[in-house]
Design an enzyme around this catalytic site. Structure first.
Site, mmCIF file in Angstrom:
data_model
loop_
_atom_site.group_PDB
_atom_site.id
_atom_site.type_symbol
_atom_site.label_atom_id
_atom_site.label_comp_id
_atom_site.label_asym_id
_atom_site.label_seq_id
_atom_site.Cartn_x
_atom_site.Cartn_y
_atom_site.Cartn_z
ATOM 1 N N PHE A 111 0.816 -1.228 0.000
ATOM 2 C CA PHE A 111 0.000 0.000 0.000
ATOM 3 C C PHE A 111 0.842 1.268 0.000
ATOM 4 O O PHE A 111 0.352 2.337 -0.360
ATOM 5 C CB PHE A 111 -0.970 -0.001 1.189
ATOM 6 C CG PHE A 111 -0.406 0.577 2.449
ATOM 7 C CD1 PHE A 111 0.407 -0.172 3.288
ATOM 8 C CD2 PHE A 111 -0.678 1.891 2.801
ATOM 9 C CE1 PHE A 111 0.937 0.374 4.439
ATOM 10 C CE2 PHE A 111 -0.150 2.448 3.952
ATOM 11 C CZ PHE A 111 0.661 1.688 4.770
ATOM 12 N N LYS A 112 2.106 1.150 0.398
ATOM 13 C CA LYS A 112 2.932 2.357 0.455
ATOM 14 C C LYS A 112 3.093 3.021 -0.919
ATOM 15 O O LYS A 112 3.339 4.210 -1.007
ATOM 16 C CB LYS A 112 4.293 2.049 1.069
ATOM 17 C CG LYS A 112 4.170 1.714 2.547
ATOM 18 C CD LYS A 112 5.504 1.531 3.232
ATOM 19 C CE LYS A 112 5.318 1.296 4.718
ATOM 20 N NZ LYS A 112 4.802 -0.063 5.007
ATOM 21 N N ASP A 113 2.917 2.234 -1.992
ATOM 22 C CA ASP A 113 2.970 2.819 -3.335
ATOM 23 C C ASP A 113 1.915 3.897 -3.528
ATOM 24 O O ASP A 113 2.130 4.847 -4.272
ATOM 25 C CB ASP A 113 2.720 1.729 -4.392
ATOM 26 C CG ASP A 113 3.883 0.753 -4.516
ATOM 27 O OD1 ASP A 113 5.032 1.157 -4.278
ATOM 28 O OD2 ASP A 113 3.620 -0.419 -4.863
#
Ligand SMILES: *Cc1c(COP(=O)(O)O)cnc(C)c1O
Length: 498
Positions: A111-113
């Site tokens: 999810f950090k993308d």
């Protein structure tokens, strides 16, 4: 839009200053002075927007004059162009009112993308405009490093130096970083463990001369722009499930309180969120807090969900600021005590008000494997260990139904953690495109001893700012100002978690 420090003793900053600054000069975290508001009519108006359009509508008010809306629209479009799924954050029905939001369709499958792709674009845009450049330094034992590298690899104004403990991260995670061929990306394998990497990063951020010479910056989870970008998927899921006419709850596997704080921010902006449930692994500082009203630091033990193996939840301070009626001095004094004693106890009344919105539960490794197996058997869905903790938290909340949907956030693709998934349910998750063939690509990294002087010398030798980059002469004053305000504690928050 202006940003103020949670400790009330640092200058208010504009969006671009906050983006580059990270931690405030007084050691606090920046928050917006006020929340942009979206009422029911505004939310209904958004129902047909694409993810990119939605992101622009929701987050441009946070940026204001710093970037014109049409330019910002281009940056957002570029940020999500490489995602492998449309919609960008799809929902999957797990039955009984529980929905899985897949936040693993970006280039590094975590999810950090969703935040770091945009942060990379924003850094590059703001720095190019100012005629400046920065050197991003971080330590990673997992997802943050690869997402930060993927976000910044195409940004000519940014160099990234990422330290990882040699031989102590998974092959997949290492290859995701070391096969990036961009000339502004420097992977350093440290002959030591993650704490050695983290300590060296902290030491280098505290070295004022080094920090200024290299225009050092961080892309860690206390950066406001990351939170801002993460609010968008809360809106996209809730709108799809019937908001504003229906309230929606979310279950979030979190360690640093970053992702779940973005849900809280979405609620402050007008999204009808009923409950926010936190899922912890055995490093359960947040769950213990929501059980007792006291924040207490314990030792960290490695778990199957390494990206949540943290000791202190740095973003919690942003919530504390609101619980204390935005009284920065009160936050500063509470944090000072916390730092000294390792304990922060909330007044009963405030604790109860926090519990009206937040709930929390923990799941150890055994429970995590069981949750993966259970979900696979009952719905055929493969979950990575982090996401499994989220789904467990969603089911634990107990009230999920068609009228009361609960969204569990899937923060990583199961193929990023194939061993755990196989151990849990006997299935090796098929590797999606970004992972397939990774092992055959050439790797590029430098191996250095766990010695801070050696790392510093390597960085001085290779950082573009040290080698007469074209922007060297300009914007010097502003750079100094920015770096002064990143304060003495800058390194502290270089991502407690990987
Ligand atoms: C970083 C990460 C988390 C934890 O995010 P917070 O910033 O602590 O909310 C959870 N799952 C995965 C897969 C991650 O990479």
């Amino acid at each position: 839009m202006r940003y103020i420090s949670s400790r009330g003793d640092a200058p208010a900053l504009s969006f671009d200053e906050v983006l580059l600054t990270g931690l405030a000069r007084d050691g606090g975290l920046y928050v917006p002075e006020s929340w942009p508001q979206f009422d029911a009519a505004a939310l209904r108006d958004m129902a047909s927007l694409s993810y990119v359009e939605l992101a622009v509508r929701l987050t441009h008010p946070f940026i204001g004059e710093a970037i014109p809306e049409s330019t910002y629209g281009d940056l957002v479009a570029k940020s999500y162009a490489g995602f492998d799924h449309d919609p960008i954050a799809p929902l999957r029905d797990l039955g009984d009112g529980v929905h899985l939001m897949e936040l693993f369709h970006g280039p590094t499958l975590a999810f950090k993308d969703y935040a770091l792709q945009l942060v990379g674009q924003l850094f590059d845009h703001v720095l190019t405009n100012r005629g400046e450049r920065v050197t991003i330094l971080g330590a990673t034992s997992g997802d943050t490093g690869s997402a930060a590298i993927a976000g910044c690899a195409a940004c000519p104004s940014v160099d990234v130096f990422m330290l990882h403990p040699k031989g102590r991260i998974s092959d997949v995670q290492r290859c995701q970083m070391t096969t990036v061929a961009a000339p502004n990306v420097f992977n350093i394998a440290i002959e030591g463990d993650f704490d050695d990497c983290q300590d060296m990063v902290k030491t280098l951020f505290k070295d004022t001369a080094f920090r200024q010479d290299l225009h050092l910056s961080a892309a860690n989870s206390i950066n406001w722009a990351r939170i801002m970008a993460q609010t968008v998927y809360y809106f996209s899921a809730a709108l799809e499930l019937g908001a504003p006419d229906k309230g929606v709850s979310f279950a979030v596997p979190t360690g640093n309180f970053g992702n779940v704080y973005a849900g809280y921010a979405a609620r402050c902006m007008g999204l009808p969120i009923k409950r926010l449930v936190i899922g912890s692994n055995r490093n359960d500082i947040l769950t213990r807090f929501f059980e007792s009203g006291a924040m207490e630091v314990h030792e960290v033990t490695p778990s199957l969900s390494p990206s949540m193996d943290i000791q202190v939840s740095s973003n919690f301070e942003r919530l504390l600021f609101d619980l204390f009626d935005r009284d920065g001095a009160r936050v500063a004094s509470a944090m000072k005590k916390f730092r000294k004693s390792g304990r922060l106890k909330l007044e009963e009344k405030l604790y109860r008000s926090a519990c009206e919105l937040f709930a929390a539960c923990r799941l150890d490794d055994e429970g995590t494997l069981a949750a993966i197996a259970r979900e696979y058997e009952s719905t055929g869905t493969l979950l990575d260990p982090h996401s499994a903790i989220g789904v467990h938290a969603a089911r634990q909340l107990g009230h999920a139904s068609k009228a009361n949907p609960v969204v569990a956030l899937a923060t990583a693709h199961p193929a990023k953690f194939p061993q755990a998934v196989e151990e849990a349910c006997g299935v090796i998750p098929p590797a999606p495109a970004p992972l397939a063939g990774l092992a055959d690509l050439p790797e590029r990294f430098e191996t250095l001893p766990a010695d801070v002087n050696t790392v510093a010398a390597y960085m001085r030798e290779h950082a573009t700012v040290m080698n007469g980059g074209p922007e060297e002469e300009t914007g010097e004053e502003t750079v100094k100002e920015t770096e002064k305000s990143s304060g003495k504690e800058s390194g502290q928050s270089a991502e407690g978690a990987p």
